[in-house]
Design a protein around this motif. Structure first.
Motif, PDB file in Angstrom:
ATOM      1  N   PHE A  22       2.471   2.541 -10.106  1.00 35.38           N
ATOM      2  CA  PHE A  22       3.979   2.235 -10.126  1.00 35.38           C
ATOM      3  C   PHE A  22       4.628   3.370 -10.861  1.00 35.38           C
ATOM      4  CE2 PHE A  22       2.139  -1.923 -10.090  1.00 35.38           C
ATOM      5  CZ  PHE A  22       2.730  -2.365  -9.034  1.00 35.38           C
ATOM      6  N   SER A  23       5.636   4.284 -10.502  1.00 35.83           N
ATOM      7  CA  SER A  23       6.295   5.139 -11.199  1.00 35.83           C
ATOM      8  C   SER A  23       6.932   4.541 -12.352  1.00 35.83           C
ATOM      9  CB  SER A  23       7.397   5.791 -10.062  1.00 35.83           C
ATOM     10  OG  SER A  23       8.558   5.009 -10.021  1.00 35.83           O
ATOM     11  N   ASP A  24       7.204   5.478 -13.354  1.00 37.43           N
ATOM     12  CA  ASP A  24       7.977   5.120 -14.498  1.00 37.43           C
ATOM     13  C   ASP A  24       9.261   4.500 -14.294  1.00 37.43           C
ATOM     14  OD1 ASP A  24       5.772   5.998 -16.202  1.00 37.43           O
ATOM     15  OD2 ASP A  24       6.667   8.048 -16.573  1.00 37.43           O
ATOM     16  N   ASP A  25       9.884   5.175 -13.303  1.00 33.95           N
ATOM     17  CA  ASP A  25      11.317   4.755 -12.882  1.00 33.95           C
ATOM     18  C   ASP A  25      11.293   3.333 -12.466  1.00 33.95           C
ATOM     19  OD1 ASP A  25      12.596   7.081 -13.716  1.00 33.95           O
ATOM     20  OD2 ASP A  25      12.658   8.045 -11.813  1.00 33.95           O
ATOM     21  N   PHE A  26      10.433   3.082 -11.713  1.00 30.05           N
ATOM     22  CA  PHE A  26       9.954   1.635 -11.058  1.00 30.05           C
ATOM     23  C   PHE A  26       9.962   0.638 -12.216  1.00 30.05           C
ATOM     24  CE2 PHE A  26       8.106  -1.935  -9.013  1.00 30.05           C
ATOM     25  CZ  PHE A  26       8.325  -1.778  -7.745  1.00 30.05           C
ATOM     26  N   ILE A  27       8.965   0.947 -13.258  1.00 33.72           N
ATOM     27  CA  ILE A  27       8.963   0.185 -14.086  1.00 33.72           C
ATOM     28  C   ILE A  27      10.027  -0.194 -14.991  1.00 33.72           C
ATOM     29  CG2 ILE A  27       7.490  -0.080 -16.519  1.00 33.72           C
ATOM     30  CD1 ILE A  27       5.154   1.545 -14.786  1.00 33.72           C
ATOM     31  N   THR A  28      10.670   0.870 -15.285  1.00 31.49           N
ATOM     32  CA  THR A  28      12.176   0.812 -15.934  1.00 31.49           C
ATOM     33  C   THR A  28      12.980  -0.111 -15.283  1.00 31.49           C
ATOM     34  OG1 THR A  28      11.805   3.079 -17.010  1.00 31.49           O
ATOM     35  CG2 THR A  28      13.906   2.041 -17.165  1.00 31.49           C
ATOM     36  N   THR A  70       0.743  -1.246  -0.068  1.00 31.42           N
ATOM     37  CA  THR A  70      -0.163   0.057  -0.061  1.00 31.42           C
ATOM     38  C   THR A  70       0.913   1.186   0.074  1.00 31.42           C
ATOM     39  OG1 THR A  70      -0.172   0.147   2.383  1.00 31.42           O
ATOM     40  CG2 THR A  70      -1.789  -1.137   1.359  1.00 31.42           C
ATOM     41  N   SER A  71       0.460   2.251  -0.501  1.00 29.53           N
ATOM     42  CA  SER A  71       1.354   3.686  -0.711  1.00 29.53           C
ATOM     43  C   SER A  71       0.211   4.913  -0.840  1.00 29.53           C
ATOM     44  CB  SER A  71       2.170   3.413  -1.699  1.00 29.53           C
ATOM     45  OG  SER A  71       2.773   4.987  -1.816  1.00 29.53           O
ATOM     46  N   LYS A  72       0.435   5.838   0.150  1.00 32.46           N
ATOM     47  CA  LYS A  72      -0.126   7.075  -0.036  1.00 32.46           C
ATOM     48  C   LYS A  72       0.400   7.790  -1.003  1.00 32.46           C
ATOM     49  CE  LYS A  72      -1.625   8.223   4.635  1.00 32.46           C
ATOM     50  NZ  LYS A  72      -1.497   9.174   5.891  1.00 32.46           N
ATOM     51  N   GLU A  73       1.556   7.804  -1.446  1.00 33.29           N
ATOM     52  CA  GLU A  73       2.282   8.438  -2.584  1.00 33.29           C
ATOM     53  C   GLU A  73       1.847   8.129  -3.930  1.00 33.29           C
ATOM     54  OE1 GLU A  73       6.365   8.032  -1.528  1.00 33.29           O
ATOM     55  OE2 GLU A  73       6.418   8.642   0.166  1.00 33.29           O
ATOM     56  N   LYS A  74       1.770   8.973  -4.720  1.00 35.23           N
ATOM     57  CA  LYS A  74       1.620   8.611  -6.136  1.00 35.23           C
ATOM     58  C   LYS A  74       2.706   7.864  -6.824  1.00 35.23           C
ATOM     59  CE  LYS A  74      -2.645  10.408  -6.687  1.00 35.23           C
ATOM     60  NZ  LYS A  74      -3.839   9.449  -7.006  1.00 35.23           N
ATOM     61  N   GLY A  75       2.651   6.879  -7.362  1.00 36.92           N
ATOM     62  CA  GLY A  75       3.603   6.203  -8.138  1.00 36.92           C
ATOM     63  C   GLY A  75       4.455   5.477  -7.414  1.00 36.92           C
ATOM     64  N   TYR A  76       4.269   4.343  -6.981  1.00 42.07           N
ATOM     65  CA  TYR A  76       5.105   3.560  -6.016  1.00 42.07           C
ATOM     66  C   TYR A  76       6.625   3.215  -6.704  1.00 42.07           C
ATOM     67  CZ  TYR A  76       6.424  -0.043  -2.773  1.00 42.07           C
ATOM     68  OH  TYR A  76       7.111  -0.845  -1.582  1.00 42.07           O
ATOM     69  N   ASN A  77       7.630   3.659  -5.954  1.00 42.49           N
ATOM     70  CA  ASN A  77       9.106   3.895  -6.508  1.00 42.49           C
ATOM     71  C   ASN A  77      10.038   3.329  -5.865  1.00 42.49           C
ATOM     72  OD1 ASN A  77       9.183   5.782  -4.640  1.00 42.49           O
ATOM     73  ND2 ASN A  77       9.207   7.544  -5.683  1.00 42.49           N
ATOM     74  N   LYS A  78       9.769   2.396  -4.871  1.00 43.21           N
ATOM     75  CA  LYS A  78      10.757   1.725  -4.088  1.00 43.21           C
ATOM     76  C   LYS A  78      11.287   0.664  -4.589  1.00 43.21           C
ATOM     77  CE  LYS A  78       8.647   4.177  -0.416  1.00 43.21           C
ATOM     78  NZ  LYS A  78       7.978   4.008   0.891  1.00 43.21           N
ATOM     79  N   ASN A 112      11.415 -13.285 -12.620  1.00 44.14           N
ATOM     80  CA  ASN A 112      10.070 -13.353 -13.433  1.00 44.14           C
ATOM     81  C   ASN A 112       9.241 -12.292 -12.948  1.00 44.14           C
ATOM     82  OD1 ASN A 112       8.269 -13.648 -15.440  1.00 44.14           O
ATOM     83  ND2 ASN A 112       8.016 -15.884 -15.000  1.00 44.14           N
ATOM     84  N   LEU A 113       9.296 -11.256 -12.690  1.00 40.51           N
ATOM     85  CA  LEU A 113       8.406  -9.926 -11.841  1.00 40.51           C
ATOM     86  C   LEU A 113       7.495  -9.357 -12.975  1.00 40.51           C
ATOM     87  CD1 LEU A 113       7.763  -8.377  -9.124  1.00 40.51           C
ATOM     88  CD2 LEU A 113       9.634  -7.224  -9.901  1.00 40.51           C
TER      89      LEU A 113
END
Length: 614
Positions: A554-560, A514-522, A569-570
């Motif tokens: 998910f943030s763009d950086d996270f996806i990248t 769960t995350s309050k922040e927009k775009g999970y990036n960790k 295999n995520l």
């Protein structure tokens, strides 16, 4: 009704004007052009061949440009666009038969002419209730508009107000604190006002893309997304239902104070004065900045009053912002989020049951709701019908006077202590279904929206609740959620959230975040965690078919970073996507979800929904 649902009802010709406008915006390199191109790249034939869901997404991506385009249409000040838009953005007017719209339009013109006569009389009458200061404000605005409109005649040109003149006039009206209705009355006391043929009115609104018209059903549709946009253009910060909810918390002397300021008859009843304030288009921001306080209130006292209004009256805790302006902006944002939220607050069955029992206890309520929202149908206390107009249980209960609410609560054995409306919603909600309706809000840890939708939960419990709901969803998809096997595998260091046992020593590992922040990036921290889980499974001779990470977004950086990872295999799946897949699976032919469909880096909802529908 949502834009996508309206588009599903219409033929290609009926959507054509709207599509053309968006197509034109796309050719001019809008700011979200990259995201739009990604959607269009799947179609070789352009926007016209894109499905309705993606047209809705593209409209959202072009919202700023579309809004500017409509604003340009307002520069033709004699177009009556202000009158027409004020009709179609009212609560209850987003779906109308042509003849009903015609009646509302004729009535609006007739009322406008009557009120203009009244305003002109008040200008001249020394005994009118208008204060000298207000008369002065009206006269300043009227004189400036008159000059702007008629100065062209002196230069042998058609009388009109140019865009530059209009921007100055709008600034003047704001500085003088005039409501939209006051501005409209003064405008049309100078500008010619004529009744236009209703077919021409519909054609004009359809051509600029603000309405859809179904020839088959003889019905006008205004999308919820369009209503919100038009409301912004008309400087109406919130929907009428939220404005009413706020005004009903104010004592009558404060309501009288607002009425006096905006030339509203103080002899009207308390409820009637509230409706007139809403109709006047009095700015919600200016109301909370100045109008609801005593004249000598300090800034600290104003902040305290606003905080109490939100916390004790609206049940909104921890209103963001240190300044009064910031707090008001936070409140407006809260109402916007509530309006966009598709969750009802109670289950659909619960809503229908509540309406049926309200109808028994309060036989006049059906007519009251019908008249309040100008509905054409005779019987309107039906959940599906009201939800098409974005009317949720709280919106209906807000309209019932306290004595009637008291009687209803007594008649139906509902808890009497505390907030009556929250008690009624609590009485009719189906908690399990309600949590699933709010799955995405749990993922975002959005306590305010959860509370608004009738869910009382501690923030510390949201992570566990999200995990529990995700388990139930995977069970509903036909997976073996094997808690016993998971518990045997887990160590004090490595605690897998969910283990899907596929048999033959094959498993899927599911992690919930769960995350309050927009775009999970960790990514770095979560990847170490997931690799540790994967190694735990491999040590126990398991084949890890897939690792799934469920989060609100998910943030763009996270996806990248995920795309570059070669050790797991995520796949990433948003809470909204998982919820929509779950709903589609219920009506599919499959008894168990084909997990091979989980093959993207970011799970493609549209592709999976199409596969399930075959």
């Amino acid at each position: 009704m949502k834009l996508e649902n309206i588009l599903d009802k219409l033929g290609s010709i009926e959507k054509n004007s709207f599509i053309k406008i968006i197509d034109n915006i796309i050719t001019k390199n809008p700011k979200n052009g990259k995201e739009i191109d990604e959607i269009l790249s799947a179609s070789d034939k352009g926007l016209k061949s894109v499905d309705n869901q993606n047209i809705s997404k593209i409209f959202a991506l072009t919202a700023d440009e579309f809004q500017e385009y409509i604003k340009c249409e307002f520069q033709e000040i004699t177009s009556q666009l202000d009158i027409l838009i004020d009709i179609i953005i009212r609560d209850g007017n987003c779906i109308m038969k042509q003849d009903w719209f015609s009646r509302l339009y004729d009535s609006e013109i007739k009322t406008l002419k009557t009120r203009i006569k009244g305003l002109n009389t008040n200008f001249e009458d020394d005994k009118s209730e208008l204060s000298e200061v207000r008369k002065r404000d009206y006269k300043i605005y009227k004189s400036c508009l008159n000059t702007a409109y008629k100065n062209d005649i002196e230069n042998n040109r058609d009388a009109k107000v140019t865009s530059d003149e209009l921007s100055i006039i709008l600034t003047l009206s704001k500085q003088l604190g005039l409501s939209q209705e006051e501005v409209k009355l003064i405008n049309y006391s100078i500008l010619p006002i004529v009744t236009i043929d209703i077919q021409e009115v519909i054609k004009g609104l359809k051509n600029i893309g603000v309405i859809f018209y179904s020839n088959k059903e003889n019905t006008i549709y205004v999308a919820d997304e369009m209503v919100r946009m038009l409301r912004k253009i008309r400087k109406k910060e919130i929907a009428e239902k939220f404005y009413r909810r706020t005004l009903k918390l104010l004592r009558e002397p404060i309501i009288n104070q607002i009425a006096r300021e905006h030339n509203i008859d103080r002899k009207l009843s308390y409820a009637q004065k509230i409706e007139e304030i809403i109709k006047e288009g009095v700015s919600f921001t200016s109301l909370l900045l100045d109008d609801i306080y005593k004249n000598d209130s300090t800034l600290t006292e104003k902040k305290k009053t606003l905080n109490e209004l939100c916390e004790k009256g609206l049940n909104i805790s921890n209103l963001k912002g240190s300044t009064l302006d910031d707090k008001i902006s936070s409140l407006i944002e809260h109402f916007e989020n509530v309006e966009r939220d598709e969750k009802v607050g109670i289950s659909l069955d619960g809503y229908d049951k509540m309406l049926a029992e309200l109808n028994l206890s309060l036989p006049k309520l059906n007519k009251q709701i019908k008249d309040q929202f100008q509905f054409q149908d005779e019987f309107v206390l039906k959940a599906d019908f009201l939800l098409d107009y974005n009317m949720k249980p709280r919106d209906i209960l807000d309209l019932i006077v306290k004595t009637d609410l008291t009687n209803f609560i007594k008649d139906n054995g509902i808890k009497q202590r505390g907030d009556y409306i929250l008690n009624i919603i609590e009485h009719y909600k189906d908690v399990e279904n309600l949590y699933f309706e709010n799955f995405e809000n749990v993922a975002y840890r959005n306590l305010n929206l959860l509370k608004e939708n009738g869910i009382m939960v501690k923030e510390s419990e949201l992570g566990i609740k999200f995990e529990e709901l995700t388990k139930v969803i995977f069970k509903g998809l036909g997976f073996n959620v094997d808690d016993a096997f998971r518990n045997n595998l887990n160590t004090k260091k490595d605690m897998i959230d969910i283990l899907l046992n596929l048999g033959n020593n094959e498993v899927i590992i599911v992690e919930c975040k769960t995350s309050k922040e927009k775009g999970y990036n960790k990514f770095s921290s979560v990847s170490r965690q997931l690799k540790s889980y994967q190694n735990l499974g491999l040590k126990n001779d398991l084949r890890i078919v897939k690792v799934l990470l469920v989060a609100p977004e998910f943030s763009d950086d996270f996806i990248t970073d995920c795309e570059m990872d070669t050790e797991m295999n995520l796949s990433l799946i948003t809470a909204a996507t998982l919820s929509n897949i779950s709903e589609a699976f219920k009506t599919s032919k499959f008894k168990e979800f084909p997990h091979v469909l989980f093959r993207d880096i970011v799970i493609n909802e549209e592709r999976i929904l199409k596969a399930l529908s075959k």
